[in-house]
Design a protein around this motif. Structure first.
Motif, PDB file in Angstrom:
ATOM      1  N   VAL A   1       0.863  -1.182   0.000  1.00  0.00           N
ATOM      2  CA  VAL A   1       0.000   0.000   0.000  1.00  0.00           C
ATOM      3  C   VAL A   1       0.901   1.234   0.000  1.00  0.00           C
ATOM      4  CG1 VAL A   1      -1.755   1.291   1.287  1.00  0.00           C
ATOM      5  CG2 VAL A   1      -1.794  -1.219   1.274  1.00  0.00           C
ATOM      6  N   VAL A   2       0.659   2.165  -0.912  1.00  0.00           N
ATOM      7  CA  VAL A   2       1.475   3.375  -1.020  1.00  0.00           C
ATOM      8  C   VAL A   2       0.942   4.436  -0.055  1.00  0.00           C
ATOM      9  CG1 VAL A   2       2.181   5.266  -2.546  1.00  0.00           C
ATOM     10  CG2 VAL A   2       2.123   2.911  -3.406  1.00  0.00           C
ATOM     11  N   VAL A   3       1.863   5.076   0.653  1.00  0.00           N
ATOM     12  CA  VAL A   3       1.523   6.197   1.527  1.00  0.00           C
ATOM     13  C   VAL A   3       2.204   7.442   0.965  1.00  0.00           C
ATOM     14  CG1 VAL A   3       1.562   7.115   3.877  1.00  0.00           C
ATOM     15  CG2 VAL A   3       1.405   4.640   3.511  1.00  0.00           C
ATOM     16  N   PRO A   4       1.511   8.256   0.159  1.00  0.00           N
ATOM     17  CA  PRO A   4       2.146   9.447  -0.419  1.00  0.00           C
ATOM     18  C   PRO A   4       2.356  10.513   0.653  1.00  0.00           C
ATOM     19  CG  PRO A   4       0.105   8.849  -1.586  1.00  0.00           C
ATOM     20  CD  PRO A   4       0.119   8.127  -0.291  1.00  0.00           C
ATOM     21  N   LEU A   5       3.520  11.134   0.620  1.00  0.00           N
ATOM     22  CA  LEU A   5       3.852  12.187   1.580  1.00  0.00           C
ATOM     23  C   LEU A   5       4.216  13.460   0.840  1.00  0.00           C
ATOM     24  CD1 LEU A   5       6.038  10.233   4.144  1.00  0.00           C
ATOM     25  CD2 LEU A   5       3.925  11.412   4.653  1.00  0.00           C
ATOM     26  N   ASN A   6       3.716  14.573   1.334  1.00  0.00           N
ATOM     27  CA  ASN A   6       4.055  15.875   0.786  1.00  0.00           C
ATOM     28  C   ASN A   6       5.530  16.168   1.075  1.00  0.00           C
ATOM     29  OD1 ASN A   6       4.356  18.648   0.258  1.00  0.00           O
ATOM     30  ND2 ASN A   6       2.239  19.085   0.826  1.00  0.00           N
ATOM     31  N   PRO A   7       6.367  16.433   0.062  1.00  0.00           N
ATOM     32  CA  PRO A   7       7.784  16.709   0.319  1.00  0.00           C
ATOM     33  C   PRO A   7       8.035  17.963   1.140  1.00  0.00           C
ATOM     34  CG  PRO A   7       7.439  16.153  -1.985  1.00  0.00           C
ATOM     35  CD  PRO A   7       6.085  16.362  -1.374  1.00  0.00           C
ATOM     36  N   MET A   8       7.007  18.789   1.347  1.00  0.00           N
ATOM     37  CA  MET A   8       7.175  19.954   2.209  1.00  0.00           C
ATOM     38  C   MET A   8       7.010  19.623   3.686  1.00  0.00           C
ATOM     39  SD  MET A   8       5.504  23.189   0.200  1.00  0.00           S
ATOM     40  CE  MET A   8       3.860  22.500   0.130  1.00  0.00           C
ATOM     41  N   TYR A   9       6.576  18.426   3.994  1.00  0.00           N
ATOM     42  CA  TYR A   9       6.433  18.047   5.395  1.00  0.00           C
ATOM     43  C   TYR A   9       7.778  18.125   6.109  1.00  0.00           C
ATOM     44  CZ  TYR A   9       1.663  16.126   5.092  1.00  0.00           C
ATOM     45  OH  TYR A   9       0.317  15.961   4.961  1.00  0.00           O
ATOM     46  N   LYS A  10       7.707  18.501   7.372  1.00  0.00           N
ATOM     47  CA  LYS A  10       8.907  18.541   8.194  1.00  0.00           C
ATOM     48  C   LYS A  10       8.921  17.339   9.131  1.00  0.00           C
ATOM     49  CE  LYS A  10       9.331  23.459   7.540  1.00  0.00           C
ATOM     50  NZ  LYS A  10       9.523  24.792   8.122  1.00  0.00           N
ATOM     51  N   SER A  11       9.961  17.284   9.954  1.00  0.00           N
ATOM     52  CA  SER A  11      10.237  16.067  10.714  1.00  0.00           C
ATOM     53  C   SER A  11       9.030  15.548  11.483  1.00  0.00           C
ATOM     54  CB  SER A  11      11.392  16.317  11.681  1.00  0.00           C
ATOM     55  OG  SER A  11      12.579  16.585  10.979  1.00  0.00           O
ATOM     56  N   ALA A  12       8.385  16.413  12.275  1.00  0.00           N
ATOM     57  CA  ALA A  12       7.279  15.959  13.107  1.00  0.00           C
ATOM     58  C   ALA A  12       6.108  15.465  12.264  1.00  0.00           C
ATOM     59  CB  ALA A  12       6.828  17.086  14.036  1.00  0.00           C
ATOM     60  N   GLU A  13       5.837  16.155  11.159  1.00  0.00           N
ATOM     61  CA  GLU A  13       4.739  15.758  10.290  1.00  0.00           C
ATOM     62  C   GLU A  13       5.010  14.412   9.636  1.00  0.00           C
ATOM     63  OE1 GLU A  13       3.275  20.036   8.618  1.00  0.00           O
ATOM     64  OE2 GLU A  13       5.387  19.526   8.334  1.00  0.00           O
ATOM     65  N   VAL A  14       6.244  14.238   9.138  1.00  0.00           N
ATOM     66  CA  VAL A  14       6.622  12.966   8.534  1.00  0.00           C
ATOM     67  C   VAL A  14       6.562  11.851   9.572  1.00  0.00           C
ATOM     68  CG1 VAL A  14       8.493  11.687   7.420  1.00  0.00           C
ATOM     69  CG2 VAL A  14       8.072  14.065   6.790  1.00  0.00           C
ATOM     70  N   GLY A  15       7.108  12.120  10.749  1.00  0.00           N
ATOM     71  CA  GLY A  15       7.127  11.113  11.790  1.00  0.00           C
ATOM     72  C   GLY A  15       5.740  10.625  12.163  1.00  0.00           C
ATOM     73  N   HIS A  16       4.777  11.558  12.258  1.00  0.00           N
ATOM     74  CA  HIS A  16       3.414  11.158  12.600  1.00  0.00           C
ATOM     75  C   HIS A  16       2.845  10.204  11.561  1.00  0.00           C
ATOM     76  CE1 HIS A  16      -0.849  11.233  13.577  1.00  0.00           C
ATOM     77  NE2 HIS A  16      -1.064  11.576  12.315  1.00  0.00           N
ATOM     78  N   VAL A  17       2.985  10.540  10.274  1.00  0.00           N
ATOM     79  CA  VAL A  17       2.415   9.700   9.225  1.00  0.00           C
ATOM     80  C   VAL A  17       3.103   8.335   9.196  1.00  0.00           C
ATOM     81  CG1 VAL A  17       2.112   9.462   6.732  1.00  0.00           C
ATOM     82  CG2 VAL A  17       1.662  11.653   7.828  1.00  0.00           C
ATOM     83  N   LEU A  18       4.431   8.321   9.326  1.00  0.00           N
ATOM     84  CA  LEU A  18       5.141   7.046   9.309  1.00  0.00           C
ATOM     85  C   LEU A  18       4.704   6.158  10.466  1.00  0.00           C
ATOM     86  CD1 LEU A  18       8.773   8.181   8.381  1.00  0.00           C
ATOM     87  CD2 LEU A  18       7.038   7.167   6.875  1.00  0.00           C
TER      88      LEU A  18
END
Length: 733
Positions: A109-126
């Motif tokens: 399953v693909v989880v697309p992430l906005n490349p503008m996300y910063k550390s905390a935002e990326v960490g939450h989604v991951l």
């Protein structure tokens, strides 16, 4: 009146819009089960047709199939199994498409992430998605993503370099000394690789800009340029032995994998390319072209670009450049990196105490060329989840909408049957592919039509206009702000848009005045649309044989008509249908609606009662079935098509030591649709100015989220119970 959309008394269930649809739009659909199936069908029909065009680079369908097979094989070797999550955080580059195809081939399953996300935002989604794999740009990994994955399930990382798969290195898109200092790379014929489209009038030199890695996330060592060789795989006349066939994957013996690797790399093929000299910007660094970067932030087409300083080059490096860049019968020659990867397969072994705590990292480009056979997997079913697209909801916490493969293909097929584009047409990816609009209306629809998808990395108005002339696309979709920027470019002409048969806008309000201005100046009609991540992009659009009406009372431009398989209703606060012409909450039911949110059964039950999505958007429908969106029930801010939840911004403001109270609202903006504005009161004895508070947020939030405007008040308005009145602040703003 009953809230059941299928009841006999429902005037919405009668679908008054059917009479306005064309016969092709009303016809029943029998789409393939998934985009992967559509892609395989395109490989079978047109293996040598260009699937992806990236500046001067070309990848045909057979090559895209082979390259993504190899990535899928490596994912399987790393333990990826059907249902596992693969996060993809990239701009509009070939790597994004290959990674998505590979994940689906592996059953993931693909989880697309906005490349503008910063550390905390990326960490939450991951952490929330449980993704075990991350695919990202190499410089961003080194700058801050390495830290963001801590505490997540990520165990394997594929890094990409944005300048792979092309040699043009347009400095407007890839700013930095390295991109501007390598003009010697040339076509095999000896002619220089063009800097822009032939006959282009939009190429303008731009000064070198500092990298845009978030200041709060910068500071790690830059990427090793040797990890991301730029030489693409050579062209092959057909899918190599052992590759996944268009009708289904086949297990390949070990020797087939070796033969495949030789086919992809070729004798004497170089695996290195010039290193980038871009370095991370320091905290508070300002670009001399802030206006252009601001647009890119708004359109979601820009993110941090960091790589290492230039390396000494070998005179022998770069021979036997792959023909994949220039099309049949030609090859690209140019210097390459002399620096070899520090570890096997283009990867490296992390050093120091953190070595045991970080995932295995490999270069996507190298893995794609190694000829790994794809796992034996018949492909996903229509009911299997294709994407988990994160979107903020009523609670303000980003929630993962589970988009099934069948929902993607339904909307993609409806677009193909509803648009008068010939098979093999060229689609320009103006919307970011990580956004549901780009994923469905560009990538999926293009493959469903066996077309060519043109990629331009990120939005830069001059480069986009040049690409329009070079590739002559027939279709594109993007936010209104992107079209405003294109129309404002000093070199724009009617000819730039002459090849388009359909141009659509979505993701943000579309002012009727902009539609009129674009048609007068450039001769095209910009078609409106309406959808959400939860509806897998479009739930209403303007048919190609019609134009959207404007509501005479409010001046609102209609977002279009629902599809033949969709029921859109307008409901009051109790869930009962309101008469045509009256406003209420928009509700959507149809095959494109997601089954719910990842891991959130209570939120799913609330937002999807009986399988019908309650959008939270306020609008009305006229008696002919035209839908109008006039407001939002939720407090969500829509800035250039990107949703911003006020509470997330307020939480960041509250972290500032001087802030006592904070409230964030959306205020009208003629360019973005809405702008983020913050109101704060300060603690007694504390001091802070608006610029400081805005910078505080900018260092911790994606560029489209932080408030450009901050107003300091003695006290914020509240109810008697102490709740801050956002409504009064919105009216004030």
């Amino acid at each position: 009146m009953s809230s059941d959309s299928g009841s006999a008394g429902s005037h919405y269930a009668a679908k008054p819009w059917l009479g306005l649809l064309s016969p092709a739009q009303r016809a029943p659909l029998a789409p393939p089960p998934s985009v992967l199936h559509a892609f395989r069908e395109a490989v079978a029909r047109a293996p040598e047709r260009t699937a992806l065009a990236y500046f001067d680079g070309r990848i045909d369908y057979a090559q895209a199939d082979a390259l993504s097979d190899s990535i899928a094989g490596r994912l399987a070797a790393e333990g990826v199994r059907p249902g596992d999550r693969v996060a993809v955080m990239l701009q509009n580059t070939p790597h994004f498409v290959l990674a998505v195809l590979a994940a689906w081939k592996a059953g993931a399953v693909v989880v697309p992430l906005n490349p503008m996300y910063k550390s905390a935002e990326v960490g939450h989604v991951l952490r929330d998605s449980g993704a075990g794999v991350l695919v990202c740009e190499g410089g961003a990994w080194e700058a801050y993503l390495r830290g963001a994955v801590r505490g997540s399930a990520v165990r394997f990382v594929l890094t990409a370099r944005d300048t792979d798969f092309q040699t043009r290195d347009d400095p407007r898109v890839f700013p930095g000394p390295a991109a501007q200092a390598s003009p010697g790379r040339a076509l095999a014929t000896g002619s220089p690789a063009p800097a822009a489209a032939p006959g282009s009038r939009c190429a303008e030199p731009s000064p070198t800009r500092p990298s845009t890695v978030p200041a709060s996330d910068a500071g790690a060592a830059p990427a090793d340029p040797g990890l991301h060789p730029r030489t693409p795989a050579p062209r092959t006349p057909a899918v190599p032995e052992g590759a996944q066939t268009p009708t289904g994957p086949q297990a390949a013996p070990p020797e087939a994998g070796r033969d495949r690797a030789q086919t992809l790399t070729g004798p004497g093929s170089a695996l290195a390319g010039p290193g980038d000299a871009r370095a991370p910007a320091g905290p508070g660094a300002e670009s001399p072209e802030a206006g252009r970067e601001e647009l890119q932030d708004q359109a979601g087409l820009r993110h941090a670009q960091v790589s290492a300083g230039p390396e000494a080059e070998s005179p022998e490096a770069g021979r036997d450049r792959a023909r994949i860049l220039a099309g049949p019968g030609s090859a690209l020659a140019g210097p390459g990196d002399a620096r070899a990867p520090a570890g096997p397969e283009g990867g490296y072994a992390p050093a120091g105490e953190a070595a045991a705590q970080v995932p295995v990292v490999r270069g996507l480009f190298t893995v794609a060329r190694q000829g790994h056979p794809a796992p034996a997997n018949p492909g996903p079913t229509a009911a299997d989840i294709a994407l988990i697209g994160y979107t903020s909801g009523t609670s303000g916490t980003p929630k993962g909408a589970m988009n099934p493969h069948g929902a993607l293909m339904h909307n993609a097929t409806r677009q193909v049957t509803g648009h008068p584009l010939p098979e093999g047409a060229t689609y320009f990816a103006l919307a970011p592919l990580f956004h549901i609009t780009g994923m469905v209306c560009e990538l999926a629809a293009c493959f469903a039509n066996a077309g060519t998808l043109v990629l331009a990395h990120r939005f830069e108005a001059g480069a986009v206009l040049d690409a329009f002339l070079e590739h002559r696309p027939a279709y594109t979709v993007g936010p209104a702000t992107a079209f405003m920027a294109l129309a404002a470019h000093p070199a724009v002409t009617r000819d730039h848009f002459a090849s388009f048969q359909v141009i659509s806008s979505g993701g943000a309000p579309l002012p009727p005045a902009l539609v009129d201005r674009l048609r007068t100046a450039f001769g095209f009609y910009l078609r409106n649309g309406y959808g959400l991540t939860e509806t897998t992009a479009a739930s209403a659009s303007v048919p190609v044989h019609l134009e959207a009406p404007v509501d005479p009372a409010s001046g609102t431009l209609s977002v279009g008509l629902p599809g033949a398989d969709t029921v859109v209703r307008v409901l009051d606060e109790q869930g009962a249908e309101v008469p045509f012409g009256e406003t209420g909450e928009i509700a959507v039911r149809g095959p494109q609606v997601v089954p719910g949110y990842w891991g959130l059964p209570a939120e799913t039950a609330e937002a999807f009662p009986g399988g019908e999505l309650r959008t939270g958007d306020v609008g009305f429908m006229d008696e002919d079935g035209w839908l109008y969106v006039v407001d939002r029930k939720k407090d969500m801010i829509n800035a250039s098509g990107f949703k911003v939840w006020p509470r997330e911004v307020e939480d960041v403001l509250y972290a500032h030591p001087a802030v006592r109270e904070a409230a964030v609202v959306g205020v009208p903006d003629p360019y973005r649709g809405e702008n983020v504005k913050a109101y704060v009161s300060l603690r007694p004895g504390a001091s802070a100015d608006p610029e400081e508070l805005s910078a505080h947020c900018a260092a911790r939030l994606a560029a489209y989220k932080y408030p450009r405007r901050v107003e300091i008040l003695p006290v914020l308005p509240k109810t008697t119970s102490g709740k801050i009145l956002r409504r009064e602040l919105r009216d004030r703003g």
